[in-house]
Motif scaffolding. Structure first.
Motif, short mmCIF file in Angstrom:
data_model
loop_
_atom_site.label_atom_id
_atom_site.label_comp_id
_atom_site.label_asym_id
_atom_site.label_seq_id
_atom_site.Cartn_x
_atom_site.Cartn_y
_atom_site.Cartn_z
N THR A 194 0.84 -1.19 0.00
CA THR A 194 0.00 0.00 0.00
C THR A 194 0.88 1.25 0.00
O THR A 194 2.04 1.23 0.37
N ARG A 231 2.47 4.49 1.32
CA ARG A 231 2.87 4.70 2.71
C ARG A 231 3.21 6.15 2.99
O ARG A 231 4.01 6.76 2.29
N HIS A 254 -8.60 -6.65 6.54
CA HIS A 254 -8.83 -5.48 5.70
C HIS A 254 -9.05 -4.20 6.52
O HIS A 254 -9.35 -3.15 5.95
N ASP A 305 -7.72 -1.10 8.76
CA ASP A 305 -6.49 -0.32 8.92
C ASP A 305 -6.12 -0.26 10.40
O ASP A 305 -6.93 0.17 11.23
N LEU A 314 2.61 -3.59 12.75
CA LEU A 314 1.45 -3.74 11.87
C LEU A 314 1.44 -2.71 10.74
O LEU A 314 0.98 -3.01 9.63
N SER A 315 1.94 -1.51 10.99
CA SER A 315 2.04 -0.54 9.89
C SER A 315 3.04 -1.02 8.85
O SER A 315 2.84 -0.84 7.64
N ARG A 336 1.31 -3.87 6.86
CA ARG A 336 0.30 -3.33 5.94
C ARG A 336 0.96 -2.62 4.76
O ARG A 336 0.55 -2.78 3.62
N TRP A 337 2.01 -1.86 5.05
CA TRP A 337 2.73 -1.13 4.01
C TRP A 337 3.35 -2.09 3.00
O TRP A 337 3.24 -1.90 1.79
N GLY A 395 2.54 -5.31 2.61
CA GLY A 395 1.64 -6.36 2.16
C GLY A 395 2.10 -7.74 2.58
O GLY A 395 1.81 -8.74 1.92
N TYR A 453 -0.85 -10.01 10.68
CA TYR A 453 -1.63 -8.76 10.66
C TYR A 453 -3.04 -9.00 11.18
O TYR A 453 -3.55 -8.22 11.99
N THR A 454 -3.65 -10.07 10.76
CA THR A 454 -5.02 -10.36 11.19
C THR A 454 -5.09 -10.61 12.69
O THR A 454 -5.89 -10.01 13.41
N THR A 466 -4.00 -7.47 14.80
CA THR A 466 -5.00 -6.41 14.74
C THR A 466 -6.21 -6.79 15.58
O THR A 466 -6.78 -5.94 16.28
#
Length: 334
Positions: free
Chosen positions: A2, A4, A36, A38, A219-220, A223-224, A226, A232-233, A236
């Protein structure tokens, strides 16, 4: 991957405003759907109710709706990302930062039950739910370290022992203090000053500052890039659990100060003890592989602490502000 923004830009944007749809997504989404969401929205959700502070029964009802099964996670893609896509520097930084949380979850299973003794019946419901959450989080990290990182051990304690070499004083200090404070509460569970000292260290600093900082940094990054979808799941979803823990803990501290304003001294002195120990660092970690600098993590620490205290109406003494500005942002080291 994603797009950043730099951590500095995100941190300086100030509080995010969550829409009703975003709040509903965070509160009601299934484990599969958490992928999904953030993480910045979930961390903002932690602060959403701090000014109103939901009661313990409301938090318990949220727990019933938000429980998730750690064994539903599939780490197969995480293994590919860890072994084939991440650099050695990224892996070393990631595991170092995550290790303190791994050990913290396990210790809280041991230390939190004593806090139930002197609590109200409603608060006991909330704390019982929190202990179950912490057990789930311990198993989550055990699975991640076994199946993705590749640490070996015949049982949970053996894997914890294998990851301990990455844990720095920034975690060892507060958790060592927590063990001492838990003994105080165990000996006299109705001593409110001892309970406030315990609550300041655990609910405010360990959960409200250290835990949420670990979450935001790792986690950032995930996410950044991928990468690490199961991590992550699960982490989060863990952050969503932590929102209930932090809100319940801050409710306790707010009520304690309102009942006896001199309790502010216990909060301030506990923070002084914690921050004084943060200057002792024997292990170094580099955040740059995950896209962060030391100063950005330091800013994150300050922001997490100030927001929570401001939201519940507790001021910081000037000397604590100065200590906070000099705190070492070493979450863990390898």
């Amino acid at each position: 991957m994603t797009e950043r923004k730099s951590p500095t830009a995100v941190l300086r944007e100030g509080p995010r405003t969550l829409t009703e749809d975003q709040v509903r997504e965070i509160e009601e989404t299934s484990l599969e759907g958490v992928l999904h969401v953030d993480i910045d929205d979930v961390i903002e959700y932690v602060h959403k109710d701090l000014k109103s502070l939901p009661d313990y029964t409301t938090l318990y009802r949220r727990y019933l709706k938000q429980r998730w099964d750690v064994y539903d996670l599939d780490f197969s893609q995480d293994v590919v990302d860890w072994t084939e896509k991440m650099t050695e520097a990224e892996r070393e930084s990631f595991i170092a930062i995550a290790s303190g949380f791994h050990h913290g979850e396990r210790q809280v299973e041991i230390e939190l039950p004593v806090f139930m003794i002197g609590a109200s019946e409603e608060e006991k419901l909330h704390i019982a739910a929190q202990i179950e959450d912490e057990a789930r989080h311990t198993v989550f990290f055990d699975r991640f370290y076994r199946e993705v990182v590749g640490l070996r051990g015949d049982d949970i304690m053996a894997v914890l022992d294998a990851s301990f070499s990455w844990v720095s004083e920034t975690f060892v200090g507060p958790f060592g203090l927590l063990a001492y404070q838990a003994d105080e509460v165990r000996r006299n569970p109705y001593d409110e000053r001892a309970r406030v000292r315990y609550g300041t260290n655990y609910f405010l600093w360990i959960e409200g500052v250290l835990a949420l900082s670990v979450m935001k940094v790792t986690l950032s990054y995930a996410r950044w890039r991928g990468f690490l979808p199961a991590y992550y799941t699960g982490f989060t979803a863990t952050c969503r659990d932590e929102s209930r823990h932090v809100q319940g803990g801050m409710r306790y501290l707010q009520q304690a100060v309102r009942k006896d304003p001199t309790m502010i001294n216990e909060i301030h002195n506990t923070l002084r003890t914690i921050l004084a120990s943060s200057g002792v660092v024997s292990r170094r970690i580099y955040y740059e592989p995950l896209g962060w600098t030391d100063e950005e993590v330091r800013l994150l620490f300050r922001q997490q602490l100030r927001r929570k205290l401001n939201d519940v109406g507790i001021d910081l003494a000037p000397d604590i502000e100065d200590m906070l500005s000099r705190a070492q942002p070493v979450l863990a080291g390898g």
